[in-house]
Structures are given as structure tokens and as C-alpha cells.
Design a protein around this motif. Structure first.
Motif, PDB file in Angstrom:
ATOM      1  N   GLN A   1      19.221 -33.751 -99.340  1.00 41.33           N
ATOM      2  CA  GLN A   1      19.966 -33.911 -98.144  1.00 41.33           C
ATOM      3  C   GLN A   1      21.493 -33.246 -98.044  1.00 41.33           C
ATOM      4  OE1 GLN A   1      23.006 -35.530 -97.252  1.00 41.33           O
ATOM      5  NE2 GLN A   1      23.465 -36.340 -99.654  1.00 41.33           N
ATOM      6  N   SER A   2      21.942 -32.961 -99.239  1.00 40.58           N
ATOM      7  CA  SER A   2      23.229 -32.353 -99.602  1.00 40.58           C
ATOM      8  C   SER A   2      23.037 -30.901 -99.220  1.00 40.58           C
ATOM      9  CB  SER A   2      23.715 -32.619-100.923  1.00 40.58           C
ATOM     10  OG  SER A   2      24.490 -31.487-101.574  1.00 40.58           O
ATOM     11  N   GLN A   3      21.837 -30.203 -99.702  1.00 42.74           N
ATOM     12  CA  GLN A   3      21.453 -28.922 -99.605  1.00 42.74           C
ATOM     13  C   GLN A   3      21.363 -28.765 -98.007  1.00 42.74           C
ATOM     14  OE1 GLN A   3      21.050 -25.992-101.774  1.00 42.74           O
ATOM     15  NE2 GLN A   3      22.817 -27.375-102.678  1.00 42.74           N
ATOM     16  N   LEU A   4      20.572 -29.482 -97.277  1.00 43.37           N
ATOM     17  CA  LEU A   4      20.310 -29.271 -95.903  1.00 43.37           C
ATOM     18  C   LEU A   4      21.302 -29.403 -95.056  1.00 43.37           C
ATOM     19  CD1 LEU A   4      16.982 -31.348 -95.746  1.00 43.37           C
ATOM     20  CD2 LEU A   4      17.350 -29.055 -94.915  1.00 43.37           C
ATOM     21  N   GLY A   5      22.407 -30.204 -95.383  1.00 42.10           N
ATOM     22  CA  GLY A   5      23.625 -30.345 -94.468  1.00 42.10           C
ATOM     23  C   GLY A   5      23.211 -31.380 -93.517  1.00 42.10           C
ATOM     24  N   ASP A   6      24.122 -31.300 -92.216  1.00 40.37           N
ATOM     25  CA  ASP A   6      23.937 -32.318 -91.337  1.00 40.37           C
ATOM     26  C   ASP A   6      22.275 -32.526 -90.752  1.00 40.37           C
ATOM     27  OD1 ASP A   6      26.511 -33.382 -91.194  1.00 40.37           O
ATOM     28  OD2 ASP A   6      26.879 -31.563 -90.223  1.00 40.37           O
ATOM     29  N   ILE A   7      21.679 -33.583 -91.119  1.00 37.87           N
ATOM     30  CA  ILE A   7      20.072 -33.604 -90.603  1.00 37.87           C
ATOM     31  C   ILE A   7      20.211 -34.107 -89.218  1.00 37.87           C
ATOM     32  CG2 ILE A   7      18.084 -34.737 -90.854  1.00 37.87           C
ATOM     33  CD1 ILE A   7      18.516 -34.591 -94.026  1.00 37.87           C
ATOM     34  N   VAL A   8      19.512 -33.280 -88.360  1.00 34.90           N
ATOM     35  CA  VAL A   8      19.494 -33.716 -87.094  1.00 34.90           C
ATOM     36  C   VAL A   8      18.304 -33.960 -86.229  1.00 34.90           C
ATOM     37  CG1 VAL A   8      21.495 -32.383 -86.156  1.00 34.90           C
ATOM     38  CG2 VAL A   8      19.325 -31.257 -86.481  1.00 34.90           C
ATOM     39  N   PHE A   9      17.083 -33.746 -86.933  1.00 31.54           N
ATOM     40  CA  PHE A   9      15.705 -34.007 -86.501  1.00 31.54           C
ATOM     41  C   PHE A   9      14.947 -34.396 -87.707  1.00 31.54           C
ATOM     42  CE2 PHE A   9      11.492 -32.716 -85.498  1.00 31.54           C
ATOM     43  CZ  PHE A   9      11.185 -33.160 -84.280  1.00 31.54           C
ATOM     44  N   VAL A  10      13.981 -35.294 -87.376  1.00 30.12           N
ATOM     45  CA  VAL A  10      12.896 -35.768 -88.295  1.00 30.12           C
ATOM     46  C   VAL A  10      11.651 -35.986 -87.867  1.00 30.12           C
ATOM     47  CG1 VAL A  10      12.507 -37.481 -90.123  1.00 30.12           C
ATOM     48  CG2 VAL A  10      14.671 -36.889 -89.647  1.00 30.12           C
ATOM     49  N   GLU A  11      10.353 -35.622 -88.393  1.00 30.36           N
ATOM     50  CA  GLU A  11       9.440 -35.682 -87.662  1.00 30.36           C
ATOM     51  C   GLU A  11       8.326 -36.163 -88.976  1.00 30.36           C
ATOM     52  OE1 GLU A  11       7.745 -32.653 -84.631  1.00 30.36           O
ATOM     53  OE2 GLU A  11       6.551 -32.290 -86.381  1.00 30.36           O
ATOM     54  N   LEU A  12       7.848 -37.243 -88.754  1.00 26.73           N
ATOM     55  CA  LEU A  12       7.195 -38.233 -89.599  1.00 26.73           C
ATOM     56  C   LEU A  12       5.615 -38.153 -89.402  1.00 26.73           C
ATOM     57  CD1 LEU A  12       9.592 -41.254 -90.007  1.00 26.73           C
ATOM     58  CD2 LEU A  12       9.314 -38.938 -91.437  1.00 26.73           C
ATOM     59  N   PRO A  13       4.827 -38.339 -90.352  1.00 20.10           N
ATOM     60  CA  PRO A  13       3.362 -38.599 -89.873  1.00 20.10           C
ATOM     61  C   PRO A  13       3.158 -39.991 -89.505  1.00 20.10           C
ATOM     62  CG  PRO A  13       3.469 -38.985 -92.158  1.00 20.10           C
ATOM     63  CD  PRO A  13       4.979 -38.417 -91.792  1.00 20.10           C
ATOM     64  N   GLU A  14       2.028 -40.352 -88.915  1.00 19.64           N
ATOM     65  CA  GLU A  14       1.628 -41.217 -88.285  1.00 19.64           C
ATOM     66  C   GLU A  14       0.928 -42.284 -88.997  1.00 19.64           C
ATOM     67  OE1 GLU A  14      -0.545 -40.761 -84.458  1.00 19.64           O
ATOM     68  OE2 GLU A  14       0.931 -39.257 -83.649  1.00 19.64           O
ATOM     69  N   VAL A  15       1.109 -43.592 -88.945  1.00 24.29           N
ATOM     70  CA  VAL A  15       0.446 -44.461 -89.538  1.00 24.29           C
ATOM     71  C   VAL A  15      -1.053 -44.491 -89.335  1.00 24.29           C
ATOM     72  CG1 VAL A  15       0.019 -47.349 -89.642  1.00 24.29           C
ATOM     73  CG2 VAL A  15       2.435 -46.255 -89.300  1.00 24.29           C
ATOM     74  N   GLY A  16      -1.784 -44.441 -90.683  1.00 26.67           N
ATOM     75  CA  GLY A  16      -3.292 -44.403 -90.665  1.00 26.67           C
ATOM     76  C   GLY A  16      -3.522 -42.820 -91.041  1.00 26.67           C
ATOM     77  N   ASP A  17      -2.616 -41.932 -90.942  1.00 26.95           N
ATOM     78  CA  ASP A  17      -2.767 -40.625 -91.329  1.00 26.95           C
ATOM     79  C   ASP A  17      -3.222 -40.374 -92.976  1.00 26.95           C
ATOM     80  OD1 ASP A  17      -2.253 -39.574 -88.736  1.00 26.95           O
ATOM     81  OD2 ASP A  17      -0.412 -38.459 -89.490  1.00 26.95           O
ATOM     82  N   GLU A  18      -4.170 -39.700 -93.118  1.00 29.91           N
ATOM     83  CA  GLU A  18      -4.542 -39.559 -94.596  1.00 29.91           C
ATOM     84  C   GLU A  18      -3.749 -38.360 -95.111  1.00 29.91           C
ATOM     85  OE1 GLU A  18      -6.537 -41.172 -96.809  1.00 29.91           O
ATOM     86  OE2 GLU A  18      -7.323 -42.650 -95.491  1.00 29.91           O
ATOM     87  N   LEU A  19      -2.930 -38.700 -96.000  1.00 29.83           N
ATOM     88  CA  LEU A  19      -2.003 -37.715 -96.814  1.00 29.83           C
ATOM     89  C   LEU A  19      -2.735 -36.918 -98.013  1.00 29.83           C
ATOM     90  CD1 LEU A  19       1.507 -38.845 -96.279  1.00 29.83           C
ATOM     91  CD2 LEU A  19       0.027 -37.468 -94.303  1.00 29.83           C
ATOM     92  N   GLU A  20      -2.569 -35.673 -98.206  1.00 31.06           N
ATOM     93  CA  GLU A  20      -3.119 -35.076 -99.435  1.00 31.06           C
ATOM     94  C   GLU A  20      -1.745 -34.550-100.288  1.00 31.06           C
ATOM     95  OE1 GLU A  20      -5.888 -31.140-100.496  1.00 31.06           O
ATOM     96  OE2 GLU A  20      -6.172 -32.254 -98.419  1.00 31.06           O
ATOM     97  N   ALA A  21      -1.872 -34.565-101.838  1.00 24.80           N
ATOM     98  CA  ALA A  21      -0.523 -34.428-102.345  1.00 24.80           C
ATOM     99  C   ALA A  21      -0.482 -33.094-102.313  1.00 24.80           C
ATOM    100  CB  ALA A  21      -1.067 -34.706-103.831  1.00 24.80           C
ATOM    101  N   GLY A  22       0.955 -32.774-102.165  1.00 23.65           N
ATOM    102  CA  GLY A  22       1.226 -31.081-102.194  1.00 23.65           C
ATOM    103  C   GLY A  22       0.991 -30.523-100.453  1.00 23.65           C
ATOM    104  N   LYS A  23       0.586 -31.176 -99.597  1.00 23.18           N
ATOM    105  CA  LYS A  23       0.507 -30.552 -98.480  1.00 23.18           C
ATOM    106  C   LYS A  23       1.803 -31.109 -97.525  1.00 23.18           C
ATOM    107  CE  LYS A  23      -3.343 -28.316 -98.904  1.00 23.18           C
ATOM    108  NZ  LYS A  23      -4.619 -28.753 -99.050  1.00 23.18           N
TER     109      LYS A  23
END
Lengths: 361, 127
Positions: B32-54
Motif C-alpha cells: 500500500q505504501s508503494q502504491l500510494g493513495d489507493i482510489v479503486f479496487v476491483e475484487l472477484p465475485e463470491v463463487g469464483d474459482e481462483l488459481e494460485a498465481g493468477k
């Protein structure tokens, strides 16, 4: 990478340094949003020493500059400044700049850092292809430090440090004078949309000037500001930036720079092409778009109007004032004048936007 | 900067808290410190299957866009729904109010690849 005289001072302040057109520059100190708010509400101090200064003098200086720039130089009096541009013969822009008239035979051009060498080559080639007696074009960039003191408190902060009557120094005027005992040029200009000054000082006095201003300004809320805030501040005001809204591939008449393109002033480089473009119809227009959903538009994002691709984003950010995504976009003139629904495509997803009358803030 | 010992970390600057077969994921204080002021976040949806490293989401500061990489494989069971409306929470509380997603692990062996707080701090020292 090139460094400004303040490089050590920036590091001491824990600035985050980035490569900006070959210059190592501070992008932020405390944070882009805090710095942005300081300039809007109190004051901020920017190191813009990377900008270039080109001195043009001689008995044919005015005639030469009138021919190579787009704005009408003859409107200037001594101590007055003008925003103007250099165009290529085909009408695209070499660079945008501020032009200072000291006397009828002595001018200074303040140009974009990344374009100093290109501008000098361009000016010298035009000078040698014409018949200009007694014309001197000198690159003074390394001799100057340049600080921008911007914000509603700017005059309050500067006044105790200078004998110059700042009330009498109006917008786009300059005056030689001393600040903190340093001989320099005070210019009432800026790139933030707030009141403020740009101070051209001897390069070896830049650090002393920086310290004096920060110290005097601290009780008034002055903080050092980086290029990150400089960009969000100018974008909220819809000011064009070279490499984004301004380039060899964009006509000044497309980029909302018609007001500095004086086609009636007589001949100048690029005029014939611009007249022809106006006759055929200016193909594209720069417009302001504001996202109505969360997101941050960036340069290059496609713009859709009524479901059709009509152009692209030239600059985008998250407006710290509006807390919304904002963008300048270059789009087909027809869409700009009669389009209804607007979208910006960000990472393959079309986000709803509305067209707004500039400035954003 | 703060790096709680009870958390695990990744080279992509995420943190992970494990409770039974549920992993809570966020971005580190360093990120967060490297990014600076964070102004937008996009998250996956509940139920999405995530794969490590993707990539599974996006965080944007005023100046930069950064992908979020799922450190582990599994199904998203919960997202921090307040985050998209208050992305600055990632700056102010990266390890608590700024948690991003919870996933049910499908391959617990992947936990072996995560860094502990000391190794992570070594890693960012080199950056």
C-alpha cells in the motif's frame, strides 16, 4: 538520468523519485491526494527545474518568434507572458510553451523538459532557413532552477520574502526582483488552476530558495508537491500536456488550443495546413469525460459513443476533488457534437461516463 | 512499516491469514505504501474459482494500476464489500479493515510456498 539542483533536497524529504522524460523527479512526498488538496486549499511548492529555458534575442527576435509560434506575439508588452505553441508545417505541434517578453528584442521561451533539444534544433533550422539578421538563440536551461509556488496562500507566503509589489504583478506578467535575497525572475503563472508564482532563479541558488519558501510557507500550510499532484491538478482544470493532448499527430485546433492559434495574425509555420484543416472540418475534438461508476481511465483507453468506438483517452486520473474518474479524450467531431451516451473501456470493460463541459473543477 | 508475525506473505506483496480451510487475503503495508493513495479496487465475485498465481483483482492508485494475484487456489466465499466504496481503507488499515477476499482452500499444499514475516521483510529489503 538528469538531475535538478534539488535532487539531494528531495531525497532528504523522502520523496519517491521517478524517471520523467529522462529526468529523475519527485512524483510525491506525503502523497498525491494530500499534496493536491494543499494546492487547492493552502499552497504547494513544486520543483520544475527540469523545464527548459531558451533565450531569443536580437533585432529580428520578434519577427522570428511571430513566424515560428502560433499565438500573436505583437499583443505583448514588456514584462508580459503568453501561452503559445510551435507547429510543424503539417500543423502538428512541436511543443507548447510560455513566451516571456523582456523587451522588443529580448524574449525567453519556457519549454517542456523532454523537448529542449528538439525545440532548439527546430528553432535553429527555421532561423537558418530564413533571413534573420542579428538573431541569437541560446539554451539557458542549465543556468536556471525553477520553482512553482501554487495555491490560494501563494502571495501571502511570497510577500514577506520580496520587495516586489505582488498586488501589481497580475496574471501572466513577470518582474525581475529578489526573493530571500536571491536575484531572480518572478512570474505570475502556473499549471494548477490556482493563483501562484513561478520563480526562475540561478541554478546554484535553487536549494536556498526552496528552503526559504518552505520555511516561510510552513505556518500557512505550504508543503512540497510532486509531479503526481501536478498532473491531477492540471487535469482537473483540463489543461493540455505535451505527449498526451499535444503532439505532432494532433492539431492545436483539435486540442482546444484554438485560442492560442491566431490564424488571422499573418503567416506562421503550420498556418496553411491549419487553414486547410479548418476548411475541410476539424476531424477530432478534445472533450472531458467523467465516469459515473468507479474506475480510473488511463491514457490510451478506447472511448465509445452510442456504442461505437470514436476515439481514445489522452489523459485520465482519479480526481482528488470529485473522487471520480476523469479523462480528456480525443474523439470524432461528430460524436463530440451530437453524441448521447458515453463509455470508456477500461481493461475490456465499458464503463459509463458523461461528457462534461471543461474544466472538471 | 508493520508486518504481523501471525500472517503469511507472498512475493507479490499479499498477506494471508489461515483459519482452518479458509484463507483471508489482503495486500501488505509495503504494497500500500508503494502504491500510494489507493482510489479503486476491483475484487472477484463470491463463487469464483481462483488459481494460485493468477490475477484475481485490481488495485489502482492515482498514478498506477496493480494486479492482485491469488496466492492460493480455491473458491471465493466472501469479499470485503465495503472496499470498492472506500478503497483508501487499504492505505489506512491494510491488515484489518482492508482485508480483500476469503477463499476456501482447494490445495492446502500451496501453503508451503508462502513466506513468513521475516522472509518477507528480507525480500522487500532487496527491492
Amino acid at each position: 538520468m538528469k538531475k535538478t539542483p534539488l535532487n539531494a533536497a528531495h531525497r532528504q524529504l523522502n520523496a519517491r523519485m521517478v524517471d520523467f522524460g529522462g529526468w529523475e523527479m519527485p512524483v510525491q512526498y506525503s502523497g498525491v491526494i494530500a499534496e493536491h488538496q494543499a494546492v487547492r486549499t493552502t499552497a504547494g511548492l513544486f520543483d520544475v527545474s527540469h523545464m527548459g529555458e531558451i533565450d531569443v534575442s536580437g533585432s529580428s527576435a520578434q519577427e522570428f518568434l511571430q513566424y515560428v509560434t502560433t499565438n500573436d506575439l505583437t499583443r505583448l508588452t514588456n514584462g508580459k507572458i503568453q501561452y503559445t505553441a510551435l507547429c510543424y508545417g503539417h500543423g502538428g505541434v512541436v511543443d507548447d510553451l510560455t513566451l516571456y517578453r523582456f523587451t522588443a528584442e529580448h524574449f525567453m521561451l519556457c519549454v517542456n523538459a523532454a523537448n529542449i533539444a528538439k525545440d532548439l534544433d527546430w528553432l535553429q533550422s527555421l532561423a537558418s532557413s530564413g533571413n534573420y539578421a542579428d538573431l541569437r538563440i541560446t539554451n539557458d536551461s542549465d543556468n536556471y532552477g525553477l520553482l512553482a509556488l501554487q495555491g490560494p496562500q501563494a502571495q501571502t507566503i511570497l510577500a514577506p520574502l520580496t520587495p516586489v509589489h505582488l498586488d501589481e504583478l497580475t496574471y501572466y506578467h513577470c518582474s525581475p526582483g529578489t526573493v530571500a535575497g536571491i536575484d531572480l525572475l518572478i512570474s505570475r503563472t502556473g499549471y494548477t488552476g490556482e493563483d501562484g508564482f513561478e520563480l526562475y532563479c540561478p541554478a546554484d541558488a535553487t536549494t536556498a530558495l526552496w528552503q526559504a519558501l518552505l520555511e516561510t510557507g510552513k505556518p500557512h500550510g505550504l508543503i512540497p508537491c510532486g509531479l503526481g499532484a501536478r498532473d491531477t491538478l492540471r487535469l482537473e482544470k483540463g489543461y493540455a500536456l505535451y505527449g498526451h493532448e499535444i503532439s505532432a499527430d494532433i492539431l492545436p485546433l483539435e486540442a482546444r488550443l484554438g485560442w492560442i492559434t491566431k490564424l488571422a495574425k499573418g503567416n506562421f509555420v503550420g498556418r496553411a495546413a491549419l487553414l486547410k484543416a479548418r476548411e475541410l472540418g476539424i476531424p477530432r475534438q478534445l472533450i472531458g469525460l467523467k465516469l459515473t461508476v468507479p474506475g480510473v481511465p488511463r491514457q490510451g483507453c478506447p472511448v465509445l459513443c452510442d456504442g461505437r468506438a470514436v476515439g481514445f483517452v489522452t489523459s485520465g486520473t482519479s480526481s482528488p476533488t470529485l473522487k471520480q474518474g476523469i479523462a480528456l479524450a480525443l474523439v470524432d467531431t461528430q460524436a463530440a457534437t451530437s453524441g448521447h451516451s458515453w463509455q470508456i473501456e477500461i481493461r475490456q470493460s465499458a464503463k459509463d461516463a458523461e461528457k462534461i463541459t471543461l474544466p472538471f473543477v | 512499516m508493520d508486518f504481523p508475525d501471525e500472517l503469511k506473505y507472498t512475493e507479490e506483496h499479499e498477506w494471508i491469514a489461515i483459519e482452518a480451510d479458509i484463507a483471508t487475503i489482503g495486500i501488505s503495508d509495503f504494497a500500500q505504501s508503494q502504491l500510494g493513495d489507493i482510489v479503486f479496487v476491483e475484487l472477484p465475485e463470491v463463487g469464483d474459482e481462483l488459481e494460485a498465481g493468477k490475477p484475481c483483482g485490481v488495485v489502482e492508485s492515482v498514478k498506477a494500476v496493480s494486479d492482485i494475484y491469488s496466492p492460493l487456489s480455491g473458491e471465493v466465499v466472501e469479499i470485503n464489500e465495503e472496499l470498492p466504496d472506500a478503497p483508501e481503507t487499504l492505505n489506512t488499515s491494510p491488515y484489518e479493515d482492508g482485508w480483500m477476499i476469503k477463499i476456501r482452500l482447494s490445495n492446502p499444499q500451496e501453503l508451503d510456498d508462502l513466506l513468513d514475516a521475516d522472509s518477507y521483510q528480507e525480500l522487500i529489503k532487496e527491492d
